[in-house]
Design a protein around this motif. Structure first.
Motif, PDB file in Angstrom:
ATOM      1  N   TYR A 218       0.020   0.950   0.515  1.00  0.00           N
ATOM      2  CA  TYR A 218       1.395   1.021   1.022  1.00  0.00           C
ATOM      3  C   TYR A 218       2.317   1.570  -0.068  1.00  0.00           C
ATOM      4  CZ  TYR A 218      -0.129  -2.102   4.792  1.00  0.00           C
ATOM      5  OH  TYR A 218      -0.776  -2.653   5.862  1.00  0.00           O
ATOM      6  N   GLU A 219       3.259   2.376   0.336  1.00  0.00           N
ATOM      7  CA  GLU A 219       4.321   2.800  -0.571  1.00  0.00           C
ATOM      8  C   GLU A 219       5.576   2.008  -0.199  1.00  0.00           C
ATOM      9  OE1 GLU A 219       6.898   6.744  -1.938  1.00  0.00           O
ATOM     10  OE2 GLU A 219       5.080   6.983  -0.719  1.00  0.00           O
ATOM     11  N   LEU A 220       6.101   1.283  -1.184  1.00  0.00           N
ATOM     12  CA  LEU A 220       7.256   0.415  -0.943  1.00  0.00           C
ATOM     13  C   LEU A 220       8.482   0.937  -1.682  1.00  0.00           C
ATOM     14  CD1 LEU A 220       5.592  -3.114  -1.378  1.00  0.00           C
ATOM     15  CD2 LEU A 220       5.854  -1.773   0.718  1.00  0.00           C
ATOM     16  N   GLU A 227      13.905   1.468  -6.385  1.00  0.00           N
ATOM     17  CA  GLU A 227      12.624   1.530  -7.079  1.00  0.00           C
ATOM     18  C   GLU A 227      11.506   1.689  -6.049  1.00  0.00           C
ATOM     19  OE1 GLU A 227       9.618  -1.462  -9.541  1.00  0.00           O
ATOM     20  OE2 GLU A 227      11.650  -2.130  -8.985  1.00  0.00           O
ATOM     21  N   THR A 228      10.500   2.475  -6.384  1.00  0.00           N
ATOM     22  CA  THR A 228       9.352   2.646  -5.491  1.00  0.00           C
ATOM     23  C   THR A 228       8.077   2.227  -6.216  1.00  0.00           C
ATOM     24  OG1 THR A 228       9.024   4.926  -6.175  1.00  0.00           O
ATOM     25  CG2 THR A 228      10.434   4.565  -4.258  1.00  0.00           C
ATOM     26  N   LYS A 229       7.121   1.743  -5.461  1.00  0.00           N
ATOM     27  CA  LYS A 229       5.829   1.385  -6.024  1.00  0.00           C
ATOM     28  C   LYS A 229       4.783   1.405  -4.917  1.00  0.00           C
ATOM     29  CE  LYS A 229       6.371  -3.667  -5.552  1.00  0.00           C
ATOM     30  NZ  LYS A 229       6.321  -4.968  -6.276  1.00  0.00           N
ATOM     31  N   THR A 230       3.542   1.516  -5.326  1.00  0.00           N
ATOM     32  CA  THR A 230       2.445   1.489  -4.358  1.00  0.00           C
ATOM     33  C   THR A 230       1.612   0.236  -4.588  1.00  0.00           C
ATOM     34  OG1 THR A 230       1.061   2.804  -5.840  1.00  0.00           O
ATOM     35  CG2 THR A 230       2.312   3.995  -4.177  1.00  0.00           C
ATOM     36  N   THR A 232      -1.834  -2.181  -2.784  1.00  0.00           N
ATOM     37  CA  THR A 232      -2.918  -2.224  -1.807  1.00  0.00           C
ATOM     38  C   THR A 232      -2.581  -3.239  -0.720  1.00  0.00           C
ATOM     39  OG1 THR A 232      -4.143  -3.952  -2.965  1.00  0.00           O
ATOM     40  CG2 THR A 232      -4.559  -1.666  -3.626  1.00  0.00           C
ATOM     41  N   ASP A 233      -3.345  -3.208   0.358  1.00  0.00           N
ATOM     42  CA  ASP A 233      -3.101  -4.158   1.444  1.00  0.00           C
ATOM     43  C   ASP A 233      -3.330  -5.596   0.976  1.00  0.00           C
ATOM     44  OD1 ASP A 233      -5.767  -3.569   1.091  1.00  0.00           O
ATOM     45  OD2 ASP A 233      -6.280  -3.657   3.217  1.00  0.00           O
ATOM     46  N   LYS A 234      -4.289  -5.801   0.048  1.00  0.00           N
ATOM     47  CA  LYS A 234      -4.531  -7.154  -0.469  1.00  0.00           C
ATOM     48  C   LYS A 234      -3.333  -7.647  -1.277  1.00  0.00           C
ATOM     49  CE  LYS A 234      -9.582  -6.853  -0.615  1.00  0.00           C
ATOM     50  NZ  LYS A 234     -10.786  -6.909  -1.475  1.00  0.00           N
ATOM     51  N   GLU A 235      -2.778  -6.750  -2.103  1.00  0.00           N
ATOM     52  CA  GLU A 235      -1.597  -7.125  -2.892  1.00  0.00           C
ATOM     53  C   GLU A 235      -0.399  -7.359  -1.974  1.00  0.00           C
ATOM     54  OE1 GLU A 235      -2.525  -4.599  -6.995  1.00  0.00           O
ATOM     55  OE2 GLU A 235      -1.473  -3.659  -5.312  1.00  0.00           O
ATOM     56  N   TYR A 236      -0.288  -6.534  -0.965  1.00  0.00           N
ATOM     57  CA  TYR A 236       0.839  -6.637  -0.031  1.00  0.00           C
ATOM     58  C   TYR A 236       0.834  -7.986   0.691  1.00  0.00           C
ATOM     59  CZ  TYR A 236       4.016  -5.276   3.763  1.00  0.00           C
ATOM     60  OH  TYR A 236       5.064  -5.204   4.653  1.00  0.00           O
ATOM     61  N   MET A 237      -0.369  -8.394   1.133  1.00  0.00           N
ATOM     62  CA  MET A 237      -0.468  -9.662   1.845  1.00  0.00           C
ATOM     63  C   MET A 237      -0.492 -10.836   0.871  1.00  0.00           C
ATOM     64  SD  MET A 237      -0.360  -8.679   4.918  1.00  0.00           S
ATOM     65  CE  MET A 237      -0.708 -10.232   5.736  1.00  0.00           C
ATOM     66  N   GLY A 238      -1.209 -10.695  -0.271  1.00  0.00           N
ATOM     67  CA  GLY A 238      -1.340 -11.785  -1.229  1.00  0.00           C
ATOM     68  C   GLY A 238      -0.011 -12.171  -1.863  1.00  0.00           C
ATOM     69  N   VAL A 249       8.533  -0.670   3.733  1.00  0.00           N
ATOM     70  CA  VAL A 249       7.404   0.264   3.703  1.00  0.00           C
ATOM     71  C   VAL A 249       7.913   1.663   4.024  1.00  0.00           C
ATOM     72  CG1 VAL A 249       5.182   0.866   4.708  1.00  0.00           C
ATOM     73  CG2 VAL A 249       5.786  -1.546   4.383  1.00  0.00           C
ATOM     74  N   VAL A 250       7.520   2.625   3.190  1.00  0.00           N
ATOM     75  CA  VAL A 250       7.924   4.012   3.403  1.00  0.00           C
ATOM     76  C   VAL A 250       6.740   4.784   3.999  1.00  0.00           C
ATOM     77  CG1 VAL A 250       8.744   6.133   2.323  1.00  0.00           C
ATOM     78  CG2 VAL A 250       9.503   3.906   1.452  1.00  0.00           C
ATOM     79  N   GLY A 251       6.945   5.367   5.142  1.00  0.00           N
ATOM     80  CA  GLY A 251       5.890   6.150   5.773  1.00  0.00           C
ATOM     81  C   GLY A 251       4.739   5.289   6.279  1.00  0.00           C
ATOM     82  N   GLU A 252       3.604   5.953   6.546  1.00  0.00           N
ATOM     83  CA  GLU A 252       2.416   5.269   7.033  1.00  0.00           C
ATOM     84  C   GLU A 252       1.495   4.930   5.865  1.00  0.00           C
ATOM     85  OE1 GLU A 252       1.722   4.347  10.135  1.00  0.00           O
ATOM     86  OE2 GLU A 252       3.676   5.106  10.791  1.00  0.00           O
ATOM     87  N   PRO A 253       0.812   3.787   5.928  1.00  0.00           N
ATOM     88  CA  PRO A 253      -0.132   3.443   4.853  1.00  0.00           C
ATOM     89  C   PRO A 253      -1.293   4.437   4.801  1.00  0.00           C
ATOM     90  CG  PRO A 253      -0.332   1.911   6.694  1.00  0.00           C
ATOM     91  CD  PRO A 253       0.873   2.735   6.970  1.00  0.00           C
ATOM     92  N   LYS A 254      -1.793   4.688   3.596  1.00  0.00           N
ATOM     93  CA  LYS A 254      -2.914   5.600   3.412  1.00  0.00           C
ATOM     94  C   LYS A 254      -4.203   4.802   3.253  1.00  0.00           C
ATOM     95  CE  LYS A 254      -0.044   9.100   1.151  1.00  0.00           C
ATOM     96  NZ  LYS A 254       0.189   9.892  -0.096  1.00  0.00           N
TER      97      LYS A 254
END
Length: 401
Positions: A218-220, A227-230, A232-238, A249-254
């Motif tokens: 995810y790009e946040l 500020e922007t950062k990327t 992972t889905d595990k970090e995003y949920m954890g 969230v910016v755009g679609e997850p890759k």
């Protein structure tokens, strides 16, 4: 002193071991690469079409197979002549130009990710573009060395007549192999539809097989600080970032492949009737003899191809009067093209539609024919080596199953 000078002038030049090893390695690799692709020039032609597409050379598509035959022959010829030491200077130039071209092509496809598999060794040894690029870099170094030392290349055979005879044989055989396999199918079939394979089994996922594992990125963006950062889905949920209203969230997850799981040998075979109904299992699991005539593109059949298809159609019509069998035409062509062909030949074949990709893998001929029994590929023929009615009866239909 005078004696030593005279002796050194008549003394044969010493063998450059490093040059000989480079010649042997490069020569054998070029011969192997050329032969493995000449075994399936139509498959190599499909790969060339991918390169033509990304390089905006679409006008070459219809000539891809013949270009493939030519390139395979050139590889075999250069490799053979290099080992024999025939026409050393010209061969060195040919190798250098060819490897520069191949190195550029593999780097381009790898860096821009435009072609997934390079096709260097056909379907026998699939290589990624980066693997192929590294291989070409090694060859480039060796060939540059050979080119620099090209004046030292000496023929292994002293007789000029014998050398010319060998060179002629290599040239004729190199082109002959590709032409033969184009008209009469590969000597060795490396594809999942080869003789002896059971198609239903190759389309099933074994129990307990692990699927592909993907990581979603995810790009946040922070609404307050920008500020922007990327993550992972595990970090995003954890880290429960989805609960933090400051981040969006910016755009679609890759998606990124983390671990390759089980891969079906035949993942894309879908056979449908004219109404769009899936008839795949019904056809490939047929317990009786099943003739599957394959034509990727009916429009691209030559008059000779059409004559061969007419003979196949007539032979199957005669057989169906006395034997319990099924015969279908599997094509990616339009209904109008099928109807036109039916009007011309009065087809005994049932028509079904299949995507062009699996059809190209099924049999390297347009048209080609696959004989199946109870899901297993019994035999494959091109348009030009389909046997007679008598041969089919004696070899297959009258055999006790």
């Amino acid at each position: 002193m005078t004696y030593t000078t005279a002796y050194s002038q008549t003394k044969p030049p010493q063998t450059n071991i490093l040059l000989w090893l480079a010649r042997l390695f490069v020569g054998l690799l070029f011969i192997f690469s050329g032969l493995i692709k000449a075994n399936d020039p139509m498959g190599f032609g499909y790969k060339l079409q991918e390169y033509f597409h990304v390089l905006n050379l679409g006008f070459l598509h219809d000539y891809a197979t013949w270009i493939a035959i030519f390139l395979c022959a050139v590889e075999i010829i250069l490799g053979g002549l290099l080992i024999l030491g025939i026409a050393g200077r010209k061969v060195a130039w040919g190798l250098l130009l060819l490897i520069i071209f191949f190195t550029f092509l593999t780097f381009y496809s790898a860096f821009f990710e435009v072609v997934k598999s390079c096709g260097c060794f056909g379907d026998a040894i699939p290589l990624t573009p980066w693997q192929s690029f590294l291989k070409d870099l090694v060859l480039l170094v060796l060939i540059v060395y050979i080119f620099v030392k090209r004046a030292e290349i000496r023929p292994l055979i002293k007789s000029a007549f014998t050398r010319n005879l060998l060179a002629t044989f290599i040239i004729i055989a190199s082109f002959g192999i590709g032409i033969y396999t184009y008209y009469f199918l590969p000597f060795i079939d490396f594809l999942p539809y080869k003789e002896g394979n059971n198609l239903p089994e190759l389309m099933k996922v074994p129990e307990g097989a692990q699927p592909d594992v993907y990581e979603h990125i995810y790009e946040l963006k922070n609404k307050t600080t920008n500020e922007t950062k990327t993550v992972t889905d595990k970090e995003y949920m954890g880290q429960k970032l989805w609960e933090d209203e400051n981040w969006e969230v910016v755009g679609e997850p890759k998606s990124k492949l983390v671990k390759k799981g089980f891969e079906l040998k035949i993942p894309d075979l879908i056979i449908t009737d004219m109404d769009g109904t899936d008839r795949t299992q019904e056809i490939i699991e047929n317990p009786y003899y099943n003739f599957i005539v394959v034509s990727t593109d009916l429009k691209k059949m030559s008059p000779l191809d059409l004559a061969a298809l007419d003979r196949i159609n007539s032979t199957i019509r005669d057989l169906s009067a006395d034997y319990n069998l099924r015969a279908i035409l599997a094509t990616a062509s339009s209904a109008d093209e099928v109807n036109y062909l039916n009007d011309q030949m009065d087809l005994v074949l049932e028509t079904f539609y299949v995507d062009a990709v699996p059809l190209k893998s099924m049999v390297r001929s347009n048209p080609g024919l696959v004989l199946m029994l109870n899901g297993t590929v019994v035999k494959k023929w091109s348009a030009y080596n389909f046997p007679s009615k008598h041969e089919l009866i004696n070899t297959y239909l009258d055999k006790v199953q």
